[in-house]
Design an enzyme around this catalytic site. Sequence first.
Site, mmCIF file in Angstrom:
data_model
loop_
_atom_site.group_PDB
_atom_site.id
_atom_site.type_symbol
_atom_site.label_atom_id
_atom_site.label_comp_id
_atom_site.label_asym_id
_atom_site.label_seq_id
_atom_site.Cartn_x
_atom_site.Cartn_y
_atom_site.Cartn_z
ATOM 1 N N GLU A 429 0.814 -1.222 0.000
ATOM 2 C CA GLU A 429 0.000 0.000 0.000
ATOM 3 C C GLU A 429 0.845 1.269 0.000
ATOM 4 O O GLU A 429 0.510 2.260 -0.653
ATOM 5 C CB GLU A 429 -0.943 -0.007 1.209
ATOM 6 C CG GLU A 429 -2.140 -0.955 1.080
ATOM 7 C CD GLU A 429 -1.785 -2.430 1.213
ATOM 8 O OE1 GLU A 429 -0.619 -2.741 1.555
ATOM 9 O OE2 GLU A 429 -2.658 -3.284 0.975
ATOM 10 N N HIS A 496 -11.215 -6.180 9.129
ATOM 11 C CA HIS A 496 -11.959 -5.942 7.887
ATOM 12 C C HIS A 496 -13.238 -5.160 8.165
ATOM 13 O O HIS A 496 -14.201 -5.255 7.426
ATOM 14 C CB HIS A 496 -12.322 -7.267 7.201
ATOM 15 C CG HIS A 496 -11.141 -8.013 6.662
ATOM 16 N ND1 HIS A 496 -10.294 -8.725 7.456
ATOM 17 C CD2 HIS A 496 -10.658 -8.138 5.396
ATOM 18 C CE1 HIS A 496 -9.346 -9.281 6.711
ATOM 19 N NE2 HIS A 496 -9.538 -8.946 5.462
#
Length: 690
Positions: A429, A496
């Site tokens: 990322e 998540h």
Amino acid sequence: MQFDRNFLSNETLIELYKKLLFPRMIEEKMLLLLRQGKISKWFSGIGQEAISVGATYALQPDEWIMPLHRNLGVFTGRNMPLHKLFQQWQGAEDGYSKGRERSFHFGSKEHFICGMISHLGPQLAIADGVSLAYKLKKQQKVSLAFTGEGGTSEGDFHEALNVAAVWDLPVIFIIENNGYGLSTPVSEQYRCKNLVDKAIGFGIEGVQIDGNNILSVYETIKGIREYCIQNQKPYLVECMTFRMRGHEEASGIKYVPKEMFEQWIEKDPIKNFERFLMEEGILTNPAVADIRNEIKQHIEQEIKQPLTPEGKIYNGSAGGNQINQRELKDIYAKRSTENKNIGSKYTESSGINIASQPDRKFEFPPSGDRGPLRFIDAIKEGLQQSMLQYPNLILMGQDIAEYGGAFKITEGFVNEFGKERVRNTPLCESAIVGAALGLSLEGFKTVMEMQFADFVTVGFNQIINNLAKIHYRWDQNADVVIRMPTGAGVGAGPFHSQSNEAWFAHTPGLKVVYPSTSHDAKGLLMAAINDPNPVMYFEHKALYRSITGVVPEEYYEVEIGKARQVRTGHDVSIITYGMGVIWATEYADAHPEISIDILDLRTLLPLDYKAIRTSVNNTGKVLMLHEDTLTGGIGGEVAAWIVQNCFEFLDAPVMRCASLDTPVPFNIELEKSFLAKSRLEEMIQKLINY
Ligand SMILES: Cc1ncc(C[n+]2csc(CCOP(=O)(O)OP(=O)(O)O)c2C)c(N)n1
């Protein structure tokens, strides 16, 4: 030290000598000024000049360089006016960062120099993005990024080199191995024999050279530049050198054995090159004296301008308030008027031609010919239309190409827009956010898909310190949207499900949007992409397929910074966003006996204070509702603002309804009681009965 002049003319050799001497003499002056208290900090590159000077000389002037704190030779090599550099180092208003940045933490678009952030490693991935832009534009160019040997221990080094390797990007990575990182010797920094050996692990070429030999550096980088362009590949260069002074001037050099200095003074890049030029009869003693004198005069002349008698740092004549207004104004890049009316028709707006772009064949159903769209389809449509609108828009993210993304939002995009513009990324990322910034330096727009908002933690530094601050620091915008599939309610556990919008709403320079309807999902995405600033776009996963709404087919925007009055009431206001809007609306529908005013903030940074004031005024009782956990959530910020600015409207304390201050639990029952919704009834009753 062996010098090989190759086919270089005497003029070139003398020019190189002057370029090498110039930063040394500036530094000597700066050390003097430092002792006189006229500048506050100095990071010395004495002994390492051949690397910056040789590498910069080997590049074209319009190829981006990402320098660090010991690369004065890059700045002088690009012929930046010295008086302005002095202004910069003094923190003066007329410096490259208007007094906002120190030492070498600034860049200049005009000189194709990208300013560093203190964190060092993040510079490397920006070079990836720049080179990707060159590649997409089919330009014969490279970018060049520097790191110290200490910086190679950062994850950013690994990520940037890996992306460059996988994407075949023409980037030159230079390691300046100067023996120490602050006080840490190389023996405590890495275990491999030579850092250049790491190139093998990335599947790229590498070479180790004498970084104190200006001709070696220049000829090597020149050759590598050709290689990178022709083969469209990156290259790793390890330049062996030594830092002749402390990490910065205040930190001393006690930890370096004396013999090291004795050994390396013999390898001084300037003395050695000077000796070579004399031996070759290219320079004489009087000629050297003339050159030194000329540079000295130049430095004295240039320094006169910024150094006022008191060594004044900043011209505060404008007055505090006015200064603050200007400071706040420069947080964001202005949107150019040229793309304000975007959307009336699909136009080529960028002037950037990406070769081999497939034919466009998206067809939108004729007006009025379709039912409501699901939230997810609205996002998809916004992305599609933006891709058509901007040929310079690139999508990047893990698994977004053929696979269509974790939530299938970009399904089919590869066929329509090609793999150049719809890019699967390696799992990294930080480098991808950095690369997006690099693309922005070269006029591209990027939408990056964070696979889950939770994973932003490993790209955090680039967002908070690079994207958010870059416009304020040196007037470079970061035209990047980061899509953040967010939120709980789907039994996905702590990694998540998080709501992390507050982390970003606390960061000046970012914009944070968070739609709760299909209409706003598309319109805010379009607006985010049109905006030249970095925008965090939060999309709640649980809304993707659970809500539908009427969505105009045409290209439109929902203005960033404008809240939406969902319904008007007079008993109690619920100020909320995202999933909170759904909860509030459901509650209001189920309780027609209570007149509820609902405000959907839609944008969390900047907040729409006018709309907040109106809603407070409507009822005098306010409940701040959000899915995020209570402590440090946006609710606290809004509540504080209301208390300070709308106190006279209030009939009760502002209350907050938020999720429990724990990580998001996996078990569905646990998750239910974690979520703010489970306390909504109780909080509303409390407020009404106050
Ligand atoms: C992420 C981060 N951690 C720590 C520091 C503090 N720091 C500044 S420079 C430096 C050493 C860097 O060493 P190296 O990369 O070898 O470059 P050099 O300064 O030797 O040129 C350290 C630890 C920092 N700036 N950023």
